[in-house]
Design an enzyme around this catalytic site. Structure first.
Site, short mmCIF file in Angstrom:
data_model
loop_
_atom_site.label_atom_id
_atom_site.label_comp_id
_atom_site.label_asym_id
_atom_site.label_seq_id
_atom_site.Cartn_x
_atom_site.Cartn_y
_atom_site.Cartn_z
CG PHE A 48 -13.07 8.32 21.78
CD1 PHE A 48 -13.35 9.33 22.70
CD2 PHE A 48 -11.89 7.63 21.89
CE1 PHE A 48 -12.46 9.62 23.72
CE2 PHE A 48 -10.99 7.91 22.90
CZ PHE A 48 -11.27 8.91 23.82
CG PHE A 82 -12.61 -5.81 13.90
CD1 PHE A 82 -13.45 -5.46 14.93
CD2 PHE A 82 -11.24 -5.67 14.08
CE1 PHE A 82 -12.95 -4.98 16.13
CE2 PHE A 82 -10.72 -5.19 15.27
CZ PHE A 82 -11.58 -4.84 16.30
CB ALA A 121 -14.33 1.52 20.04
CG PHE A 122 -18.05 -0.59 25.11
CD1 PHE A 122 -17.11 -1.56 25.42
CD2 PHE A 122 -19.32 -0.70 25.64
CE1 PHE A 122 -17.43 -2.62 26.26
CE2 PHE A 122 -19.65 -1.75 26.48
CZ PHE A 122 -18.70 -2.71 26.79
CD GLU A 123 -20.49 3.60 23.22
OE1 GLU A 123 -20.47 3.52 24.46
OE2 GLU A 123 -19.51 4.00 22.55
CB THR A 134 -6.19 2.64 32.85
OG1 THR A 134 -7.07 2.87 31.74
CG2 THR A 134 -5.92 3.96 33.56
CB CYS A 167 -9.18 4.99 16.24
SG CYS A 167 -7.45 5.22 16.67
CG HIS A 189 -10.94 2.10 29.30
ND1 HIS A 189 -12.20 1.82 29.78
CD2 HIS A 189 -11.11 2.78 28.15
CE1 HIS A 189 -13.09 2.31 28.95
NE2 HIS A 189 -12.46 2.89 27.95
#
Length: 152
Positions: free
Chosen positions: A21, A112, A55-57, A85, A79, A87
């Site tokens: 993403f 990170f 990024a969540f994965e 929102t 990124c 989110h």
């Protein structure tokens, strides 16, 4: 006694997890990381890259790489750009906590290198223009931490 991680990548094996993403940014972060690793004598054959959707994965893939025991460090690159929102806040917090937890539970340096920016312009600046390349900085941290842990 003082312990210090050297910035020599000889004999290190590095895993990198990259979010697809915002790949126009994460691709630059990956290029910066690989460039620094090779310049510091990490052999390109000893750099493995795992691509994840977003990024969540990242934390799960980083955990799987770390658990193999094959790597001296894992670099996470992504990124997240603020939208309209909340989110953004949830994703940034969970990714940061997840990456930290992987490092804590596996004892492996998990670096990170996920950008969390307010605007696309800020992301571009941190991916190789005005503010340097955060992927390159993450690679330096990975080399230093891998060597530090070997020296302790």
């Amino acid at each position: 006694m003082n312990f210090e991680g050297k910035l020599l990548g000889q004999d290190l094996k590095i895993g990198i997890v990259v979010s697809r993403f915002n790949d126009f940014i994460t691709g630059r972060l990956l290029d910066g990381a690989k460039d620094v690793l090779v310049r510091h004598e990490v052999e390109s054959e000893k750099i493995d890259v795992a691509f994840v959707p977003g990024a969540f994965e990242i934390p799960l893939a980083a955990k799987k790489l770390a658990e193999t025991g094959k790597y001296d460090a894992v670099i996470t690159l992504g990124c997240v750009i603020r939208g309209a929102t909340s989110h953004y806040d949830y994703v940034c917090n969970e990714v940061a906590k997840g990456v930290s937890k992987v490092s804590d539970t596996t004892g492996l340096p998990v670096i990170f290198g996920v950008l969390t920016t307010e605007t696309i312009e800020q992301a571009v600046e941190r991916a190789g223009t005005k503010a340097g390349n955060k992927g390159a900085e993450a690679a330096m941290a990975a080399i230093e931490m891998a060597n530090l842990l070997k020296s302790i």
